[in-house]
Design an enzyme around this catalytic site. Structure first.
Site, PDB file in Angstrom:
ATOM      1  N   CYS A 194       0.992  -1.098   0.079  1.00  6.86           N
ATOM      2  CA  CYS A 194       0.010   0.057  -0.065  1.00  6.86           C
ATOM      3  C   CYS A 194       0.967   1.264  -0.080  1.00  6.86           C
ATOM      4  O   CYS A 194       1.632   1.412   0.913  1.00  6.86           O
ATOM      5  CB  CYS A 194      -1.159  -0.023   1.200  1.00  6.86           C
ATOM      6  N   CYS A 230      -3.936   5.754  -6.070  1.00 11.58           N
ATOM      7  CA  CYS A 230      -3.409   4.268  -5.884  1.00 11.58           C
ATOM      8  C   CYS A 230      -1.757   4.135  -6.384  1.00 11.58           C
ATOM      9  O   CYS A 230      -1.725   3.922  -7.437  1.00 11.58           O
ATOM     10  CB  CYS A 230      -4.241   3.183  -6.498  1.00 11.58           C
ATOM     11  N   GLY A 231      -1.105   3.957  -5.379  1.00 17.79           N
ATOM     12  CA  GLY A 231       0.485   3.848  -5.631  1.00 17.79           C
ATOM     13  C   GLY A 231       0.651   2.727  -6.227  1.00 17.79           C
ATOM     14  O   GLY A 231       1.391   2.566  -7.333  1.00 17.79           O
ATOM     15  N   THR A 232       0.020   1.338  -5.494  1.00 15.33           N
ATOM     16  CA  THR A 232       0.520   0.251  -6.007  1.00 15.33           C
ATOM     17  C   THR A 232      -0.090  -0.034  -7.546  1.00 15.33           C
ATOM     18  O   THR A 232       0.261  -0.579  -8.287  1.00 15.33           O
ATOM     19  CB  THR A 232       0.127  -0.840  -5.223  1.00 15.33           C
ATOM     20  N   ASP A 250     -10.584   3.352  -3.824  1.00 20.64           N
ATOM     21  CA  ASP A 250      -9.444   4.138  -3.305  1.00 20.64           C
ATOM     22  C   ASP A 250      -9.791   5.822  -3.547  1.00 20.64           C
ATOM     23  O   ASP A 250      -9.918   6.001  -5.033  1.00 20.64           O
ATOM     24  CB  ASP A 250      -8.271   3.870  -4.100  1.00 20.64           C
ATOM     25  N   HIS A 294      -0.145   4.508  -0.852  1.00 18.80           N
ATOM     26  CA  HIS A 294      -0.675   5.686  -0.167  1.00 18.80           C
ATOM     27  C   HIS A 294      -0.525   5.584   1.320  1.00 18.80           C
ATOM     28  O   HIS A 294      -0.087   6.687   2.155  1.00 18.80           O
ATOM     29  CB  HIS A 294      -2.045   5.881  -0.542  1.00 18.80           C
ATOM     30  N   HIS A 324      -7.651  -6.276  -6.859  1.00 15.30           N
ATOM     31  CA  HIS A 324      -7.894  -4.821  -7.111  1.00 15.30           C
ATOM     32  C   HIS A 324      -8.345  -4.594  -8.630  1.00 15.30           C
ATOM     33  O   HIS A 324      -7.579  -5.269  -9.406  1.00 15.30           O
ATOM     34  CB  HIS A 324      -6.605  -3.957  -6.882  1.00 15.30           C
TER      35      HIS A 324
HETATM   36  O1  PYC Z   1      -1.726   3.541  -2.479  1.00 13.58           O
HETATM   37  O2  PYC Z   1      -1.166   1.424  -2.854  1.00 13.58           O
HETATM   38  C1  PYC Z   1      -2.166   2.122  -2.744  1.00 13.58           C
HETATM   39  C2  PYC Z   1      -3.356   1.652  -2.135  1.00 13.58           C
HETATM   40  C3  PYC Z   1      -3.815   0.247  -1.997  1.00 13.58           C
HETATM   41  C4  PYC Z   1      -4.987   0.375  -1.560  1.00 13.58           C
HETATM   42  C5  PYC Z   1      -5.317   1.430  -1.275  1.00 13.58           C
HETATM   43  N1  PYC Z   1      -4.246   2.340  -1.494  1.00 13.58           N
END
Ligand code: PYC
Length: 272
Positions: free
Chosen positions: A92, A243-245, A239, A94, A212
């Site tokens: 994750c 979403c970073g991932t 999200d 964020h 996801h």
């Molecule tokens: O930012 O990777 C992210 C993330 C995954 C689920 C919610 N945010």
């Protein structure tokens, strides 16, 4: 009078609108080894704690929890496991950014690069002079491209399956228009996609669930972003951030298609 031994302390933050609740102390010792092991133990034995921390009345569905732990890796400033309203998460970003700002707030770190051990590998996060956070994620890759599934209301759609610290199904050109006023329809659509992937036996490369779903559309303003996304997380909440991932998975797909070269910039806007 409250029994202070039962108090759990948390610090809340948000990253581009997506909340992170970092648990800084008060949790029971559940036998921490690597963060991958800690994630497994927490998932097996600490559901009561996960739900107490994130469910109403203390939390709400969109909140992501981050358990701040000590890493045994001398290179790492800290370890972390993430969880949400449904269960434990893998990566994750964020949440990693929220954690870094929380560590700064606690006086544990200052500017510079900090290694954080997560269940999926080490993420390097740089706290910059202007207070912003920049992250270098675990290696990401596209596993499958143009995977077709058939939906009841939308017919046949195609997407890519890619890893960015979580498994994503990335869709462009199918489904509801990516705009905030469509979040209910986008949520319904992406949950149906997730169910269909599972029913069809479509998984990530390691056999785990693609939990996801990410839908892309044109940005509202091309001067500030290259694309806008909507990301559905496990647990049925979307999200609020880009979403970073998910953005890492997108970069892997763009690179694999020859649309983004090493060193080029991609600006991903989220649904907000
Ligand atoms: O930012 O990777 C992210 C993330 C995954 C689920 C919610 N945010």
């Amino acid at each position: 009078m409250a029994d202070s031994s039962k108090n759990i302390h948390v610090i809340d933050s948000h990253t581009a609108g997506e909340p992170t609740r970092v648990v800084i102390d008060g949790i029971p010792d559940f036998g921490v080894g690597t963060m991958a092991e800690a994630r497994e133990q927490f998932g097996k034995h600490c559901d009561w704690l996960r739900t107490s921390l994130l469910s109403e009345p203390r939390g709400f569905e969109a909140m992501v929890g981050a358990l701040l732990l000590d890493s045994k890796d001398p290179e790492c400033e800290a370890g972390v496991i993430f969880f949400n309203n449904k269960g434990v998460l893998k990566g994750c970003l964020h949440g990693t950014m929220g954690l870094v700002k929380t560590l700064e707030h606690m006086g544990r770190i200052t500017h510079g690069v900090h290694s954080i051990e997560t269940p999926v590998g080490i993420v390097k996060a740089e706290l910059l002079q202007d207070g912003s956070v920049q992250v270098a994620n675990v290696p990401s890759h596209r596993y499958l491209s143009d995977v077709e599934i058939e939906l009841q209301d939308y017919g046949a759609i195609r997407g890519d399956i890619a890893w960015g610290g979580n498994w994503f199904y990335l869709i462009e050109g199918f489904g509801p228009e990516v705009k905030y006023s469509n979040v209910v329809e986008l949520s319904r659509f992406s949950i149906e996609v997730m169910h269909k992937l599972e029913k069809s036996g479509l998984t990530g490369e390691d056999g785990s669930k693609v939990d996801h779903v990410e839908i892309f559309g044109p940005p509202s303003d091309s001067a500030i972003a290259d694309s806008k996304n909507f990301v559905m997380c496990p647990g049925g909440e979307y999200d609020r951030s880009p979403c970073g991932t998910g953005t890492s998975a997108k970069l892997a797909c763009l690179h694999d298609s020859g649309k983004l070269k090493e060193g080029e910039t991609w600006r991903q806007a989220g649904i907000l």
